[in-house]
Design an enzyme around this catalytic site. Structure first.
Site, PDB file in Angstrom:
ATOM      1  N   GLU A  50       5.014   0.832  -5.862  1.00  0.00           N
ATOM      2  CA  GLU A  50       4.581   1.675  -4.745  1.00  0.00           C
ATOM      3  C   GLU A  50       5.275   3.029  -4.763  1.00  0.00           C
ATOM      4  O   GLU A  50       4.656   4.049  -4.426  1.00  0.00           O
ATOM      5  CB  GLU A  50       4.835   0.959  -3.422  1.00  0.00           C
ATOM      6  CG  GLU A  50       4.129  -0.383  -3.280  1.00  0.00           C
ATOM      7  CD  GLU A  50       2.647  -0.323  -3.592  1.00  0.00           C
ATOM      8  OE1 GLU A  50       1.988   0.657  -3.179  1.00  0.00           O
ATOM      9  OE2 GLU A  50       2.150  -1.245  -4.250  1.00  0.00           O
ATOM     10  N   MET A  73       0.848  -1.191   0.000  1.00  0.00           N
ATOM     11  CA  MET A  73       0.000   0.000   0.000  1.00  0.00           C
ATOM     12  C   MET A  73       0.876   1.230   0.000  1.00  0.00           C
ATOM     13  O   MET A  73       1.830   1.342   0.781  1.00  0.00           O
ATOM     14  CB  MET A  73      -0.924   0.004   1.229  1.00  0.00           C
ATOM     15  CG  MET A  73      -1.856   1.199   1.287  1.00  0.00           C
ATOM     16  SD  MET A  73      -3.027   1.222  -0.109  1.00  0.00           S
ATOM     17  CE  MET A  73      -3.528   2.954  -0.082  1.00  0.00           C
ATOM     18  N   ASN A  97       1.121   4.293   1.025  1.00  0.00           N
ATOM     19  CA  ASN A  97       1.030   5.422   1.943  1.00  0.00           C
ATOM     20  C   ASN A  97       2.256   6.321   1.785  1.00  0.00           C
ATOM     21  O   ASN A  97       3.392   5.849   1.819  1.00  0.00           O
ATOM     22  CB  ASN A  97       0.965   4.913   3.378  1.00  0.00           C
ATOM     23  CG  ASN A  97      -0.104   3.857   3.563  1.00  0.00           C
ATOM     24  OD1 ASN A  97      -1.248   4.055   3.188  1.00  0.00           O
ATOM     25  ND2 ASN A  97       0.278   2.718   4.111  1.00  0.00           N
ATOM     26  N   HIS A 146       3.566   5.459  -6.993  1.00  0.00           N
ATOM     27  CA  HIS A 146       2.356   6.037  -6.392  1.00  0.00           C
ATOM     28  C   HIS A 146       2.647   7.332  -5.634  1.00  0.00           C
ATOM     29  O   HIS A 146       1.705   8.098  -5.378  1.00  0.00           O
ATOM     30  CB  HIS A 146       1.729   5.046  -5.412  1.00  0.00           C
ATOM     31  CG  HIS A 146       0.811   4.052  -6.039  1.00  0.00           C
ATOM     32  ND1 HIS A 146      -0.242   4.410  -6.838  1.00  0.00           N
ATOM     33  CD2 HIS A 146       0.771   2.684  -5.954  1.00  0.00           C
ATOM     34  CE1 HIS A 146      -0.898   3.330  -7.224  1.00  0.00           C
ATOM     35  NE2 HIS A 146      -0.307   2.262  -6.700  1.00  0.00           N
ATOM     36  N   GLU A 189      -3.505   3.023 -10.288  1.00  0.00           N
ATOM     37  CA  GLU A 189      -2.969   1.667 -10.427  1.00  0.00           C
ATOM     38  C   GLU A 189      -2.384   1.369 -11.797  1.00  0.00           C
ATOM     39  O   GLU A 189      -1.359   0.690 -11.900  1.00  0.00           O
ATOM     40  CB  GLU A 189      -4.056   0.655 -10.067  1.00  0.00           C
ATOM     41  CG  GLU A 189      -4.575   0.789  -8.645  1.00  0.00           C
ATOM     42  CD  GLU A 189      -3.466   0.749  -7.590  1.00  0.00           C
ATOM     43  OE1 GLU A 189      -2.360   0.286  -7.880  1.00  0.00           O
ATOM     44  OE2 GLU A 189      -3.724   1.198  -6.460  1.00  0.00           O
TER      45      GLU A 189
END
Length: 834
Positions: free
Chosen positions: A291, A258, A260, A294, A313
């Protein structure tokens, strides 16, 4: 709980502007609950009624501008805020919140290896309400100050640099504006490996029981993280937007990772306790790169509503593989993508639940429906579509457009139209038309070649079924003059296929080649077929195609032929036996063996042919081991173990297990391989509960407990099956323990023993999904589906279950997809016997 719908979110975004959250969490209140105090500063842009989300175990008080709110008015997870006047406001909420055992909200895990407890948050997609009060939608971004009280020997991590301000007290640095779903906290006695790069602090964290494994992996993990970070700095004009970069490997995580900001959470299976294949190591690198992408795609610039989840994504998917493909340690990333990832997009796009990469906003009416779109289309198809976009418009123009997009929307929100505007300004190409054809439509185009004589040469005709434009390479291969079983590349030609073209024609000099391979290089998302002469060449010489990426395209085309009932499963297995033993690329070996073993042997073949198929796959595994390619040894060894069938094979596995010898002949098996051996022995009835208990005593950590649950569920014993069913559907085990038992339960060798459970599966799955939520729903539908039951009766039971009004949207979607796969398997059997 009612799902937030798009109309409510749009209204709230027009009504409110959120400036700041102060979140204070107390993690010292026991094993069931934690304290949560939230102060939100926001502005009402007009007089209005609104609401915040919170799902407390106990709501102590809520104050709006210092005035108490009647907590009895809370409806589900909605805290009403009626009568807001235009201007600034402050909301304060004090509550006790419940820990999660399903990987949603604040997950709590106690390590059986040493008794230590670890916590981490997972807020995506709408689980902030389980941790603190919030206006939980992606376009109400705000700055966050997070403080945490924890046991004194714990470390606390967050989105910003964490500072210990007193014993057991931690303060995270103020963040830039973030969407609520990426706010993160991890806490516990984590083992850390710290470093500095490019003036920023970096760190890796994992449970103490994994410390030796993290320390062993840390030099490679950090070195790749730094190279990845440097590559993104070279690609993007916009600098990395946060103050640190921590990667924490956590237990019982539902996803791969994830994104974050500043605190990437990854499943701790990526801290390998045992040997890993080259494919697994490359996949870990791709996850790290994904990741990190992102940080720009999703964190810096955030989608406005969940219809644009692909903006997160698909871009991270493409960027992750592209960056890894350029890394000197991980050659062949796009081959890996083709062999082990891309099919997830094409398979999803042929199921009834298919949707566009970028669905229309009205097709994602609420957060519940949005959650069902986190799938192979948003990831694999979207990433492949972007690879085609880069091929079509040019990499330099593509990156120029991205830089403009980041600059215009930094720390804000954007829609598909915003991105298209930025890309269109960087090129003369018609990007809006491309986006309409590729991102707003469903289904997989198919390209079929045919060849005929032409003056001075030959003519290639490419039949086009579909409505998308494609820029592809066409590989032309000849049989070698000195060895007809070896193919050599004559030429690779680039062909543009328009969206409206039914047939594209090209003329070439000389004789026609033996093999015409469409989409050579795998630059587009498309099915490819073969003319008769090309298929004959592939059947004789597939393994000799010189480029592994081209071989991957050929193997995937063969896979599609089997799935579409155009190639007999037995003929596919013949291809495997003829060409895989000499394959040098580990990604191809992994992908082909997985499809052959899991899908072809267990689902597509007549059950009477299954023993012969498993024997053939075991022979292929032995041949791979004999060839001696180091990168294939572990994959081949695993395939040999899981293809064992019958008393003779079971005795051989038992001898390896008892003697602590590797089937691959490489000394003692590592712990993961011992569990694999024991699991297959359990299926075959050659191991029992005492063996499982003894192995768990040898490996008492979390992974050992999951493996033991899987083995126990796999035992061909009525009491073991009853206990496993109880654990899966009627207890409250953690998400990973439940999933492990579900994986072990259904075995093709045990159909008679399992017959009575098939009618119970759907009602029990519907009940447990309603009781325990989306993560458990996914586990029982994906890992616990009775895939071995390929019968018309099983299909009829499933279709009847789809009419149950108690089905949640996510479970209905999962069942529909699984049943479509089941219907496909039945069609293959009907066409080819069985």
């Amino acid at each position: 709980m009612p799902a937030l719908n798009r109309a409510e979110a749009e209204t709230r975004a027009r009504d409110l502007a959120v400036a700041h959250y102060a979140v204070d969490l107390d993690l010292t209140q026991g094993e069931e609950h934690f304290g949560s105090t939230t102060v939100i500063r926001f502005t009402a842009l007009r007089d209005c009624d609104s609401f915040a989300e919170i799902e407390p175990a106990a709501l102590h008080r809520a104050l709006l501008d210092g005035v108490p709110i009647d907590t009895a008015l809370v409806d589900g997870d909605r805290l009403p805020l009626p009568g807001l006047t235009q201007g600034p406001h402050e909301l304060r909420v004090e509550a006790d919140m419940g820990y999660s055992r399903t990987g949603e909200g604040m997950h709590r895990f106690t390590d059986p290896a040493d008794g230590e407890t670890y916590l981490y948050t997972q807020m995506f997609l709408a689980d902030v309400r389980r941790v603190f009060a919030a206006f939980d939608q992606p376009d109400l971004k705000a700055r966050f100050d997070v403080a945490v009280t924890a046991p004194e020997h714990w470390t606390v991590l967050g989105n910003g640099v964490a500072t210990r301000t007193a014993p057991g007290r931690w303060q995270m640095a103020t963040t830039p504006p973030l969407p609520t779903y990426v706010v993160a906290v991890a806490a516990g006695p984590y083992h850390a490996v710290r470093a500095e790069h490019a003036g920023l602090p970096f760190a890796l964290h994992a449970r103490r029981s994994l410390a030796p494994h993290l320390d062993r992996a840390a030099p490679d993990l950090l070195a790749f993280t730094f190279r990845c970070f440097d590559r993104y700095r070279e690609m993007f004009a916009e600098p990395y937007p946060f103050d640190s970069y921590d990667q924490v490997f956590v237990p019982e995580f539902n996803f791969g990772a994830m994104e974050n900001p500043g605190l990437v959470v990854l499943r701790d299976e990526y801290v390998h306790r045992s040997d890993a294949t080259p494919t697994e190591l490359r996949n870990r690198a791709v996850v790290i790169a994904h990741e990190m992408a992102h940080m720009w795609f999703g964190d810096l610039v955030t989608l406005r509503w969940w219809d644009d989840i692909w903006l997160n994504e698909s871009f991270a998917e493409y960027m992750g593989y592209q960056v890894v493909s350029e890394d000197p340690e991980f050659a062949g990333a796009w081959t890996d993508y083709g062999a082990n990832r891309k099919y997830r997009g094409s398979d999803s796009d042929q199921r009834p639940s298919t949707h566009p990469v970028a669905p229309l906003p009205e097709d994602v009416p609420d957060t519940a429906s949005a959650l069902t779109n986190i799938d192979g289309i948003s990831y694999a198809k979207g990433g492949s579509a972007l690879r085609q976009l880069v091929t079509w418009m040019g990499r330099e123009d593509f990156l120029t457009g991205l830089d403009a997009h980041f600059a215009r929307h930094r720390f804000g929100n954007a829609r598909l139209a915003d991105l298209i505007d930025s890309l269109a300004a960087a090129t003369e190409r018609d990007v809006p038309a491309w986006a309409q054809a590729w991102l707003r439509t469903t289904g997989v185009d198919t390209l079929t070649p045919s060849a005929s004589p032409a003056p001075g040469g030959w003519r290639l005709e490419i039949g086009h079924s579909g409505e998308r434009p494609h820029r592809i390479d066409v590989g032309l291969y000849d049989r070698a003059a000195d060895d007809p079983a070896r193919l050599v590349l004559r030429e690779r030609a680039t062909v543009d296929i328009t969206a409206t073209s039914a047939v594209e024609r090209r003329t070439f000099d000389g004789a026609r080649p033996d093999l015409v391979l469409l989409n050579d290089g795998d630059l587009s998302f498309v099915k490819v077929r073969f003319d008769d002469r090309s298929w004959e060449a592939l059947r004789d010489a597939l393994g000799s195609i010189p480029d592994p990426l081209a071989r991957s395209v050929a193997w995937n085309a063969a896979r599609d032929l089997v799935r579409d009932a155009r190639l007999a499963p037995a003929d596919y297995l013949d291809l495997v036996a003829r060409h895989l033993p000499a394959e040098s690329d580990p990604s191809i070996v992994h992908g082909v063996l997985t499809f052959a073993r899991v899908t072809v042997a267990d689902r597509y073949l007549d059950p009477r042919a299954r023993p012969g198929a498993l024997a053939g796959l075991a022979a292929t595994a032995r041949a791979l081991l004999a060839e001696g390619h180091a990168g294939n040894r572990l994959t081949a060894t695993r395939a040999l173990v899981v293809s064992a069938l019958g008393d003779e094979d079971a005795a051989e596995l038992r001898a390896w297990y008892d003697k602590d010898a590797s089937p691959g002949g490489d000394g003692a098996p590592d712990q993961e391989l011992r569990w694999l051996l024991l699991g297959r022995l359990a299926v075959l009835g050659a191991a029992g509960p005492a063996d499982i208990d003894a192995e768990l005593a040898r490996d008492p950590g979390a992974a050992g407990h999951e493996a033991a649950a899987r083995c126990r569920a796999a035992l061909p014993d009525a009491d073991a099956k009853a206990a496993a069913w109880q654990a899966i559907f009627h207890e409250s085990r953690s998400n990973h323990l439940l999933g492990a038992a579900a994986e072990g339960f259904w075995q093709p060798e045990q159909r008679d023993l399992l017959a009575d459970y098939l009618p119970r599966y759907y009602p029990d799955a519907i009940t447990v999904a309603a009781r325990r939520g989306p993560a458990v729903s996914d586990a029982v539908a994906r890992r616990g589906f009775p895939v071995a039951e390929v019968t018309p009766q099983a299909l009829a039971l499933g279709r009847a279950a789809l009419e149950d009004p108690a089905l949640t949207p996510a479970l209905r979607r999962s069942f529909a997809d699984q049943l479509d796969d089941l219907a496909r398997a039945l069609r293959v059997r009907q066409v080819f016997g069985g």
